[in-house]
Scaffold this active site. Structure first.
Site, PDB file in Angstrom:
ATOM      1  N   GLY A  46       1.212  -1.087  -0.541  1.00  0.00           N
ATOM      2  CA  GLY A  46       0.037   0.240  -0.069  1.00  0.00           C
ATOM      3  C   GLY A  46       1.169   1.118   0.322  1.00  0.00           C
ATOM      4  O   GLY A  46       2.418   0.995   0.286  1.00  0.00           O
ATOM      5  N   GLN A  51       3.194  10.003   0.975  1.00  0.00           N
ATOM      6  CA  GLN A  51       4.450   9.046   1.312  1.00  0.00           C
ATOM      7  C   GLN A  51       5.209   9.932  -0.914  1.00  0.00           C
ATOM      8  O   GLN A  51       6.720   9.216  -0.328  1.00  0.00           O
ATOM      9  CB  GLN A  51       4.461   7.746   1.011  1.00  0.00           C
ATOM     10  CG  GLN A  51       3.460   7.406   2.360  1.00  0.00           C
ATOM     11  CD  GLN A  51       3.455   6.049   2.382  1.00  0.00           C
ATOM     12  OE1 GLN A  51       2.859   5.824   1.822  1.00  0.00           O
ATOM     13  NE2 GLN A  51       4.725   5.329   3.110  1.00  0.00           N
ATOM     14  N   CYS A  99       6.380   0.343   7.615  1.00  0.00           N
ATOM     15  CA  CYS A  99       5.979   1.687   6.572  1.00  0.00           C
ATOM     16  C   CYS A  99       6.348   1.643   5.752  1.00  0.00           C
ATOM     17  O   CYS A  99       7.726   2.272   6.397  1.00  0.00           O
ATOM     18  CB  CYS A  99       5.670   2.734   7.337  1.00  0.00           C
ATOM     19  SG  CYS A  99       5.054   4.017   6.607  1.00  0.00           S
ATOM     20  N   LEU A 100       7.122   2.256   4.596  1.00  0.00           N
ATOM     21  CA  LEU A 100       8.068   2.483   3.332  1.00  0.00           C
ATOM     22  C   LEU A 100       8.588   3.605   4.179  1.00  0.00           C
ATOM     23  O   LEU A 100       9.683   4.142   3.242  1.00  0.00           O
ATOM     24  CB  LEU A 100       7.069   2.888   1.912  1.00  0.00           C
ATOM     25  CG  LEU A 100       6.717   0.933   1.686  1.00  0.00           C
ATOM     26  CD1 LEU A 100       6.388   0.907  -0.252  1.00  0.00           C
ATOM     27  CD2 LEU A 100       7.716  -0.048   1.758  1.00  0.00           C
ATOM     28  N   HIS A 141      -3.755   1.925   7.673  1.00  0.00           N
ATOM     29  CA  HIS A 141      -2.789   2.203   7.356  1.00  0.00           C
ATOM     30  C   HIS A 141      -2.708   3.755   6.314  1.00  0.00           C
ATOM     31  O   HIS A 141      -1.414   4.940   7.110  1.00  0.00           O
ATOM     32  CB  HIS A 141      -1.665   1.539   6.941  1.00  0.00           C
ATOM     33  CG  HIS A 141      -0.418   1.470   7.378  1.00  0.00           C
ATOM     34  ND1 HIS A 141       1.068   0.759   8.501  1.00  0.00           N
ATOM     35  CD2 HIS A 141       0.360   2.496   6.302  1.00  0.00           C
ATOM     36  CE1 HIS A 141       1.604   1.700   7.943  1.00  0.00           C
ATOM     37  NE2 HIS A 141       1.545   2.526   7.041  1.00  0.00           N
ATOM     38  N   GLU A 142      -3.247   3.401   4.898  1.00  0.00           N
ATOM     39  CA  GLU A 142      -3.030   4.025   4.245  1.00  0.00           C
ATOM     40  C   GLU A 142      -3.616   5.446   4.648  1.00  0.00           C
ATOM     41  O   GLU A 142      -3.113   6.361   4.433  1.00  0.00           O
ATOM     42  CB  GLU A 142      -3.027   4.102   2.826  1.00  0.00           C
ATOM     43  CG  GLU A 142      -2.764   2.402   2.341  1.00  0.00           C
ATOM     44  CD  GLU A 142      -0.774   2.793   2.780  1.00  0.00           C
ATOM     45  OE1 GLU A 142      -0.048   3.609   3.296  1.00  0.00           O
ATOM     46  OE2 GLU A 142      -0.793   1.702   2.786  1.00  0.00           O
ATOM     47  N   HIS A 145      -2.255   7.508   7.201  1.00  0.00           N
ATOM     48  CA  HIS A 145      -1.081   8.360   6.267  1.00  0.00           C
ATOM     49  C   HIS A 145      -2.231  10.244   6.042  1.00  0.00           C
ATOM     50  O   HIS A 145      -1.347  10.789   5.549  1.00  0.00           O
ATOM     51  CB  HIS A 145      -0.633   8.056   4.678  1.00  0.00           C
ATOM     52  CG  HIS A 145       0.191   7.293   5.693  1.00  0.00           C
ATOM     53  ND1 HIS A 145       1.478   7.556   6.027  1.00  0.00           N
ATOM     54  CD2 HIS A 145       0.794   6.097   5.234  1.00  0.00           C
ATOM     55  CE1 HIS A 145       2.766   6.210   5.964  1.00  0.00           C
ATOM     56  NE2 HIS A 145       2.067   5.685   5.538  1.00  0.00           N
TER      57      HIS A 145
HETATM   58 NI    NI Z   1       2.884   3.473   5.700  1.00  0.00          NI
END
Ligand code: NI
Length: 182
Positions: A46, A51, A99-100, A141-142, A145
């Site tokens: 995701g 991000q 998380c990226l 999670h997204e 963000h």
């Molecule tokens: Ni993340």
């Protein structure tokens, strides 16, 4: 399509409230495609627009094909514009997330077991989706963000966050032994 640089923790854009999308133009299509490409290249499942340093309410999700027996939508790129959780289960489940934007860490986070999300697709058409388990976790999670919230904000105590000494190098590891990397 292009891979864009991923904003890392500390970047102010990750703490901003993302703006609603009103225009379903070419820029939006390119953004969604680039986000999918960026997510796949990092073996994530995701990604949210902040991000890639774009403060707009856009998220993409794609679970690996091999996860299909558990989640039929796996292998399909999902794009959510202006997503909103309109219903969520009272039951919460704990699971591991990475998380990226926070490379090298994994934490244990409680999330609703299932959610109903309302959003627009990339052409501006309304849809609703009921998601459970891993898919529900990634979407939560997204959407966090988009509100400037990171999973580490939801960690109950420092011992629920730990370092991982490897980066995901395969699609399988994008779900690092059931860790949602998003
Ligand atoms: Ni993340």
């Amino acid at each position: 399509m292009a891979v864009r640089p991923i904003a890392l923790i500390g970047a102010p854009v990750l703490r901003e409230k993302a703006k609603k999308v009103h225009s379903f133009d070419d820029d939006l299509q390119v953004l969604a495609e680039d986000m999918l490409e960026t997510m796949r290249q990092a073996y994530g499942i995701g990604l949210a627009a902040p991000q890639v340093s774009v403060s707009k309410q856009v998220i993409v999700v794609e679970l690996p094909e091999e996860y299909k027996e558990v989640e039929p939508l796996s292998g399909k790129p999902l794009v959510f514009i202006n997503p909103e959780i309109i219903k969520s289960s009272r039951e919460e489940v704990s699971g591991e997330e990475g998380c990226l934007s926070i490379p090298g860490y994994v934490g244990e986070v409680w999330r609703s077991k299932w959610i109903v999300v309302r959003a627009l697709d990339k052409n501006g058409k309304k849809f609703r989706l009921k998601a459970k388990d891993l898919l529900a976790r990634v979407i939560q999670h997204e959407i966090d963000h988009l509100h400037g919230v990171l999973y580490i904000d939801r960690i109950e105590s420092p011992d629920k966050l730990w370092k991982v000494d490897r980066e995901a190098k395969t699609e399988r590891e994008g779900i690092l032994e059931n860790v949602a990397l998003a």
